[in-house]
Enzyme design. Structure first.
Site, PDB file in Angstrom:
ATOM      1  N   HIS A  72      -3.951  10.928   7.903  1.00 57.44           N
ATOM      2  CA  HIS A  72      -4.103  10.896   6.429  1.00 57.44           C
ATOM      3  C   HIS A  72      -5.084  11.897   5.877  1.00 57.44           C
ATOM      4  CE1 HIS A  72      -5.695   8.211   2.657  1.00 57.44           C
ATOM      5  NE2 HIS A  72      -6.586   9.150   2.841  1.00 57.44           N
ATOM      6  N   GLU A  76      -7.927   7.666  10.644  1.00 56.10           N
ATOM      7  CA  GLU A  76      -6.272   7.983  10.838  1.00 56.10           C
ATOM      8  C   GLU A  76      -6.001   9.427  11.066  1.00 56.10           C
ATOM      9  OE1 GLU A  76      -5.112   6.136   6.995  1.00 56.10           O
ATOM     10  OE2 GLU A  76      -6.155   4.470   7.570  1.00 56.10           O
TER      11      GLU A  76
HETATM   12  C1  LIG Z   1      -2.818   2.778   6.017  1.00 59.57           C
HETATM   13  C2  LIG Z   1      -2.697   4.146   5.539  1.00 59.57           C
HETATM   14  N1  LIG Z   1      -1.157   4.494   5.119  1.00 59.57           N
HETATM   15  C3  LIG Z   1      -3.621   4.637   4.355  1.00 59.57           C
HETATM   16  O1  LIG Z   1      -3.000   5.366   3.716  1.00 59.57           O
HETATM   17  N2  LIG Z   1      -4.831   4.304   4.645  1.00 59.57           N
HETATM   18  C4  LIG Z   1      -5.685   4.548   3.639  1.00 59.57           C
HETATM   19  C5  LIG Z   1      -7.129   4.480   4.285  1.00 59.57           C
HETATM   20  C6  LIG Z   1      -5.450   4.020   2.138  1.00 59.57           C
HETATM   21  O2  LIG Z   1      -4.859   2.939   2.291  1.00 59.57           O
HETATM   22  O3  LIG Z   1      -5.767   4.619   1.307  1.00 59.57           O
HETATM   23 ZN    ZN Z   2      -3.122   7.599   3.678  1.00 63.70          ZN
END
Ligand SMILES: C[C@@H](N)C(=O)N[C@H](C)C(=O)O
Ligand code: ZN
Length: 235
Positions: free
Chosen positions: A206, A203
């Site tokens: 993140h 991502e």
């Molecule tokens: C989907 C996104 N907002 C996110 O935070 N993904 C990571 C992997 C999580 O869910 O911790």
């Molecule tokens: Zn995240």
């Protein structure tokens, strides 16, 4: 289980604190509160104290390179109950996007959709050894805002369940637009990594510091000096 869940956690006890939002740009209203997620007496705009300090440093570095640009905070602290809410919401949304309803899903369709959901969302585990990253107060989802106050185009929206979320999705394109998106993603990564964050390999938005994913990524690039996680799930 993801590979980073093997990293031991030695909780350091640092407090969860309110991010000084006046310093940053902020996605508002909060994207998950807007959908009905509830946070009790906490807020999605909380992080561990030194994670906030690092985020401020990252923005200071960004502003050396691009005066008056800002980091935009999309999401930060996320209780496991909100992780569960968002996983369920994303599954239901993906069913709707395919023009289907839950009752008519075949087992294969159900599995394909769960795989898509868990390609970007962490499992809402209540096991203290496998906390979802945002439940530790050490992970933050961010993008950039330019000196005109416009959100910088990264080529895909945060939380999109598609290949476009991969940080290097636009890396090898000849299209000038795509090269711009990649340069923007690289800029975001550069300012965050400069102050010690690591980026989720799946991502572009993140980042975390001090949690299991951060330790695992550090250990991948520097196996001679392995580190452990200092932030576990907050209760
Ligand atoms: C989907 C996104 N907002 C996110 O935070 N993904 C990571 C992997 C999580 O869910 O911790
Ligand atoms: Zn995240």
């Amino acid at each position: 289980m993801r590979p980073y869940h093997k990293i031991p956690i030695f909780e350091c006890g640092e407090p969860l604190m309110a991010i000084p939002l006046e310093l940053f740009a902020v996605e508002s209203p909060h994207p998950y509160e807007k959908l009905g997620a509830t946070y009790g007496d906490r807020s999605p705009y909380y992080l561990r104290q030194s994670v906030i300090e690092n985020l401020i440093q990252a923005q200071n570095y960004l502003q050396l390179l691009h005066p008056n640009w800002r980091i935009q905070i999309f999401d930060a602290y996320r209780p496991v109950a909100v992780q569960q809410f968002m996983v369920d919401y994303s599954f239901a949304q993906a069913v709707r996007d395919r023009g289907l309803t839950d009752v008519e899903l075949s087992p294969n369709q159900r599995q394909e959709i769960w795989e898509a959901v868990y390609a970007i969302w962490a499992v809402p585990s209540l096991d203290e050894k496998t906390p979802p990253p945002h439940s530790t107060g050490a992970a933050v989802d961010v993008t950039l805002v330019d000196d005109a106050g416009e959100i910088v185009n990264m080529g895909s929206p945060i939380d999109e369940m598609s290949e476009r979320s991969h940080p290097d999705y636009y890396a090898n394109s000849d299209r000038p637009e795509a090269q711009k998106y990649h340069a923007h993603r690289q800029l975001l990564q550069d300012v965050m990594l400069k102050v010690g964050f690591q980026r989720n390999p799946r991502e572009w938005w993140h980042f975390s510091i001090g949690d299991q994913m951060w330790a695992w990524l550090n250990n991948q690039s520097n196996p001679a000096n392995p580190v452990t996680a200092r932030y576990g799930r907050l209760v």
